[in-house]
Design a protein around this motif. Structure first.
Motif, PDB file in Angstrom:
ATOM      1  N   TRP A  69      28.492  32.163 -34.641  1.00  0.00           N
ATOM      2  CA  TRP A  69      28.754  32.326 -35.597  1.00  0.00           C
ATOM      3  C   TRP A  69      30.224  33.769 -35.983  1.00  0.00           C
ATOM      4  O   TRP A  69      31.518  33.580 -36.029  1.00  0.00           O
ATOM      5  CB  TRP A  69      29.118  32.364 -36.654  1.00  0.00           C
ATOM      6  CG  TRP A  69      29.416  31.786 -38.492  1.00  0.00           C
ATOM      7  CD1 TRP A  69      29.851  33.176 -39.622  1.00  0.00           C
ATOM      8  CD2 TRP A  69      30.251  31.057 -38.984  1.00  0.00           C
ATOM      9  NE1 TRP A  69      30.797  32.337 -40.087  1.00  0.00           N
ATOM     10  CE2 TRP A  69      30.671  31.212 -39.970  1.00  0.00           C
ATOM     11  CE3 TRP A  69      30.754  30.126 -38.529  1.00  0.00           C
ATOM     12  CZ2 TRP A  69      31.998  30.905 -41.043  1.00  0.00           C
ATOM     13  CZ3 TRP A  69      31.576  28.879 -38.937  1.00  0.00           C
ATOM     14  CH2 TRP A  69      32.307  29.652 -39.567  1.00  0.00           C
ATOM     15  N   HIS A  70      29.258  34.615 -35.718  1.00  0.00           N
ATOM     16  CA  HIS A  70      30.176  36.205 -36.032  1.00  0.00           C
ATOM     17  C   HIS A  70      30.813  36.713 -34.422  1.00  0.00           C
ATOM     18  O   HIS A  70      31.213  37.696 -34.556  1.00  0.00           O
ATOM     19  CB  HIS A  70      29.209  37.257 -37.111  1.00  0.00           C
ATOM     20  CG  HIS A  70      28.586  36.615 -37.920  1.00  0.00           C
ATOM     21  ND1 HIS A  70      29.213  37.239 -38.785  1.00  0.00           N
ATOM     22  CD2 HIS A  70      27.732  36.133 -38.573  1.00  0.00           C
ATOM     23  CE1 HIS A  70      28.942  36.996 -40.124  1.00  0.00           C
ATOM     24  NE2 HIS A  70      27.254  36.493 -39.381  1.00  0.00           N
ATOM     25  N   GLU A 118      30.315  40.744 -56.659  1.00  0.00           N
ATOM     26  CA  GLU A 118      30.037  40.198 -57.284  1.00  0.00           C
ATOM     27  C   GLU A 118      29.612  38.482 -57.977  1.00  0.00           C
ATOM     28  O   GLU A 118      28.607  38.785 -58.359  1.00  0.00           O
ATOM     29  CB  GLU A 118      31.389  40.291 -58.585  1.00  0.00           C
ATOM     30  CG  GLU A 118      31.412  41.865 -58.697  1.00  0.00           C
ATOM     31  CD  GLU A 118      32.572  42.352 -60.014  1.00  0.00           C
ATOM     32  OE1 GLU A 118      33.182  41.164 -60.288  1.00  0.00           O
ATOM     33  OE2 GLU A 118      33.105  43.560 -59.861  1.00  0.00           O
ATOM     34  N   GLN A 119      29.996  37.456 -56.556  1.00  0.00           N
ATOM     35  CA  GLN A 119      29.840  36.233 -57.312  1.00  0.00           C
ATOM     36  C   GLN A 119      28.558  35.454 -55.988  1.00  0.00           C
ATOM     37  O   GLN A 119      27.845  35.424 -56.394  1.00  0.00           O
ATOM     38  CB  GLN A 119      31.178  36.169 -56.466  1.00  0.00           C
ATOM     39  CG  GLN A 119      32.276  35.839 -57.170  1.00  0.00           C
ATOM     40  CD  GLN A 119      33.540  34.895 -56.773  1.00  0.00           C
ATOM     41  OE1 GLN A 119      33.040  33.821 -56.652  1.00  0.00           O
ATOM     42  NE2 GLN A 119      34.065  35.381 -56.935  1.00  0.00           N
ATOM     43  N   THR A 120      28.000  36.994 -55.511  1.00  0.00           N
ATOM     44  CA  THR A 120      27.550  36.152 -54.270  1.00  0.00           C
ATOM     45  C   THR A 120      26.583  37.477 -54.192  1.00  0.00           C
ATOM     46  O   THR A 120      25.002  36.710 -53.704  1.00  0.00           O
ATOM     47  CB  THR A 120      27.962  35.973 -53.011  1.00  0.00           C
ATOM     48  OG1 THR A 120      28.168  36.882 -52.138  1.00  0.00           O
ATOM     49  CG2 THR A 120      28.345  34.901 -52.999  1.00  0.00           C
ATOM     50  N   ARG A 157      31.053  32.043 -45.611  1.00  0.00           N
ATOM     51  CA  ARG A 157      30.515  30.317 -45.054  1.00  0.00           C
ATOM     52  C   ARG A 157      30.436  30.464 -46.494  1.00  0.00           C
ATOM     53  O   ARG A 157      31.127  28.957 -47.419  1.00  0.00           O
ATOM     54  CB  ARG A 157      29.799  30.448 -44.004  1.00  0.00           C
ATOM     55  CG  ARG A 157      29.846  30.111 -43.216  1.00  0.00           C
ATOM     56  CD  ARG A 157      29.256  30.398 -42.596  1.00  0.00           C
ATOM     57  NE  ARG A 157      27.686  28.825 -42.774  1.00  0.00           N
ATOM     58  CZ  ARG A 157      28.696  27.898 -42.038  1.00  0.00           C
ATOM     59  NH1 ARG A 157      29.183  27.179 -40.957  1.00  0.00           N
ATOM     60  NH2 ARG A 157      27.232  27.188 -42.375  1.00  0.00           N
ATOM     61  N   ILE A 158      29.850  31.021 -48.089  1.00  0.00           N
ATOM     62  CA  ILE A 158      29.608  30.590 -49.243  1.00  0.00           C
ATOM     63  C   ILE A 158      30.758  30.380 -49.959  1.00  0.00           C
ATOM     64  O   ILE A 158      30.755  29.823 -50.397  1.00  0.00           O
ATOM     65  CB  ILE A 158      28.738  32.035 -49.679  1.00  0.00           C
ATOM     66  CG1 ILE A 158      27.268  32.081 -48.811  1.00  0.00           C
ATOM     67  CG2 ILE A 158      28.716  31.823 -51.265  1.00  0.00           C
ATOM     68  CD1 ILE A 158      26.446  33.396 -48.976  1.00  0.00           C
ATOM     69  N   HIS A 159      31.750  31.039 -49.584  1.00  0.00           N
ATOM     70  CA  HIS A 159      33.128  31.399 -50.495  1.00  0.00           C
ATOM     71  C   HIS A 159      33.698  29.873 -49.732  1.00  0.00           C
ATOM     72  O   HIS A 159      34.043  29.669 -50.914  1.00  0.00           O
ATOM     73  CB  HIS A 159      33.749  31.942 -50.446  1.00  0.00           C
ATOM     74  CG  HIS A 159      33.526  33.033 -51.576  1.00  0.00           C
ATOM     75  ND1 HIS A 159      33.460  33.722 -52.392  1.00  0.00           N
ATOM     76  CD2 HIS A 159      32.542  34.516 -50.881  1.00  0.00           C
ATOM     77  CE1 HIS A 159      32.904  34.648 -53.237  1.00  0.00           C
ATOM     78  NE2 HIS A 159      32.466  35.430 -52.540  1.00  0.00           N
ATOM     79  N   SER A 160      33.698  29.382 -48.841  1.00  0.00           N
ATOM     80  CA  SER A 160      34.460  28.143 -48.770  1.00  0.00           C
ATOM     81  C   SER A 160      33.303  26.447 -48.783  1.00  0.00           C
ATOM     82  O   SER A 160      33.217  25.785 -47.898  1.00  0.00           O
ATOM     83  CB  SER A 160      34.565  28.573 -47.312  1.00  0.00           C
ATOM     84  OG  SER A 160      35.015  29.445 -46.819  1.00  0.00           O
ATOM     85  N   VAL A 167      20.519  29.167 -42.365  1.00  0.00           N
ATOM     86  CA  VAL A 167      19.536  28.863 -42.472  1.00  0.00           C
ATOM     87  C   VAL A 167      20.143  26.522 -42.354  1.00  0.00           C
ATOM     88  O   VAL A 167      19.641  26.183 -43.028  1.00  0.00           O
ATOM     89  CB  VAL A 167      20.470  28.324 -44.154  1.00  0.00           C
ATOM     90  CG1 VAL A 167      19.283  27.184 -45.376  1.00  0.00           C
ATOM     91  CG2 VAL A 167      20.057  29.951 -45.344  1.00  0.00           C
ATOM     92  N   LYS A 168      21.666  26.591 -42.075  1.00  0.00           N
ATOM     93  CA  LYS A 168      22.239  25.559 -41.501  1.00  0.00           C
ATOM     94  C   LYS A 168      21.160  25.629 -40.145  1.00  0.00           C
ATOM     95  O   LYS A 168      21.089  24.231 -40.048  1.00  0.00           O
ATOM     96  CB  LYS A 168      23.293  26.107 -41.642  1.00  0.00           C
ATOM     97  CG  LYS A 168      24.399  24.421 -40.884  1.00  0.00           C
ATOM     98  CD  LYS A 168      24.360  23.148 -41.762  1.00  0.00           C
ATOM     99  CE  LYS A 168      25.210  22.260 -41.828  1.00  0.00           C
ATOM    100  NZ  LYS A 168      25.300  20.930 -42.317  1.00  0.00           N
TER     101      LYS A 168
END
Length: 244
Positions: free
Chosen positions: A25-26, A99-101, A148-151, A158-159
């Motif tokens: 992924w990275h 701040e969100q995650t 990925r989290i923001h998408s 995990v996936k």
């Protein structure tokens, strides 16, 4: 509400799917690895700028029986991250916290840290996570797949986990799942524990004593007295919040 990864080591088979998925992924380059003279199936030997995740193998005797414990090592994404607190003293916001995650992310601006400053940042981490690319000077580690989290997608580790050893979700949800799973495992494994659940966003469920996994499995394993700079960094946090 911050996001949390729960890693249930009782379900980890060391397939290393998470380790490989992270590299893919990275788009991280391969490392030259060694088996001869190393004496372990663990490869590479340690975290590095090209491996944000590493499945560690720990072999030990338990009443004459050989046991293998597997530990998918990565950044814990601390609620209050010592690496960020220390780094902000030199280059503010080179290390950021979403701040969100709750994810702690190293930006390209980390290349501005000197080697001495990087070592101080690394030493401030109770889990020995930060690494530095020798050629670019940029610091590197797990990002919790913040992009990925923001998408709307879970972290790629995990996936990719085929056994359900890794779960992802809102922090409160994961803490409830962790406590429930811990209660179940304690019936068979009385030493089962959660590693630093109150201070990190990557929580490990261990069924053996922490030292039988990895010397940095829990923060207390390598905690050292704070340097003056680290102490001042922790004091600076509430003052920054007041300014904001």
């Amino acid at each position: 509400m911050s996001k949390t990864i729960l890693i249930d080591t009782s379900r980890c088979t060391a397939c290393r799917g998470c380790q490989i998925a992270c590299k893919e992924w990275h788009e991280l380059p391969a490392n030259k690895t060694y088996q001869v003279g190393w004496g372990s199936h663990q490869n590479p030997q340690d975290l590095n700028p090209n491996n944000y995740k590493l499945v560690r193998f720990s072999e030990h005797l338990d009443n004459g029986v050989v046991r293998w414990n597997f530990f998918p090592d990565q950044c814990r994404h601390c609620d209050i991250a010592p690496c960020k607190e220390t780094g902000d003293m030199y280059i503010e916001e080179a290390i950021v916290q979403d701040e969100q995650t709750g994810a702690i992310v190293y930006t390209a601006n980390t290349k501005g840290f000197t080697k001495e400053q990087f070592e101080e940042i690394r030493e401030s981490c109770p889990y020995n996570i930060p690494r530095r690319h020798e050629e670019t000077g940029i610091m590197a580690k797990c990002t919790m797949c913040n992009d990925r989290i923001h998408s709307g997608m879970p972290p790629v580790c995990v996936k990719s986990c085929p056994t359900g050893a890794m779960q992802f979700g809102d922090r409160e949800e994961m803490l409830k799942l962790a406590e429930s799973r811990l209660a179940t495992l304690k019936k068979e494994w009385p030493d089962a524990m959660l590693a630093d659940p109150d201070s990190v966003n990557v929580i490990y469920l261990l069924i053996d004593t922490a030292e039988n996994y990895h010397k940095y499995a829990v923060a207390q394993a390598e905690m050292t007295p704070m340097s003056k700079q680290q102490f001042l960094a922790t004091l600076a946090r509430p003052f920054k919040a007041m300014k904001g």
